[in-house]
Write an enzyme that holds these catalytic residues in place. Sequence first.
Site: not given
Length: 325
Positions: A79, A82
């Site tokens: 991700c 993230c």
Amino acid sequence: MQPRNMSMSGVVDLAAVKAAGEAKAKAEQTRAAAARQGGPAAVPPSALVIDVDEAGFERDVLQRSAEVPVVLDFWAEWCEPCKQLSPLLDRLAVEYNGRFLLAKIDVDANQMLMQQFGIQGIPAVFAVVAGQALPLFQGAVPEAQIRETLDQLIQIGEERFGLTGIVVDANGEAPDGGTAAAAQPAGPYDALLEAAMSALDAGDLAGAVQAYKNVLADDPAHPEAKLGLAQAELLARVQDLDPAAVRKAAAEGPADVTAQIAAADLDLVGGHVQDAFGRLVETVRRTAGEDRDAARLRLLELFEVIGADDPRVTAARQALARVLF
């Protein structure tokens, strides 16, 4: 920002205030025990950010949330957002110096937790306070917004659940150069609040109401006492009602303010928050004079039961303003 119980129950009763009282009592017992041993156990700044999995969730999140708000960072290695958000949360956890604990959860390795929290995309950030979960935000949001959200979370933890955070030991220095926070002494109203909770457990609603009023007589803005009083008074009002008769009277008499108010109380106790608010807003719209005032005041009392920061209360306040003005 409104906590929800991990059981996801929709019933509005004394569960919220009881959970707050139990969590507050547990936190105070922990602080008292630590004080008897010479002070609370301090943790290093590195312990403010932890990795959590499904096996340790009960211990590391639910149990710890009785001491300090726990922020959950759902992330994954693949991700990209993230990779922007997670380091920022790590830094803020240290900067906030024990006022919240950051728990990082790898969604690839913990699919069950991802499903339990209903996560559709990551990064996703939740919090658990005194065993109750609430969503914070999703995506890589600006730092200023994150700080505002964290401040609100910490306020909820302190005012509703008595959570004062954990003490950080960095050789006596906090990350910002100050000293680590000391444990707060128990408040002057603990005995009265405990008496109220004991009365509630025993079904003595009148006793609980009086105990909360005793606190508010000295501290009119005390958040736990205000919430407890509103909920205890609500239960006291409905305990002797015949639900079928009340709902029949409300259905047959839309202009019967007394019946509409009683039905709204039953709606709220049954978890139908928006129905209760909508019923009273409509009653205010169609009435005047003392009847209108009675419906309006009861609506304001029910707002206290749910909490001013709940979006349903915000929407109902706006609807009330439209019918009044």
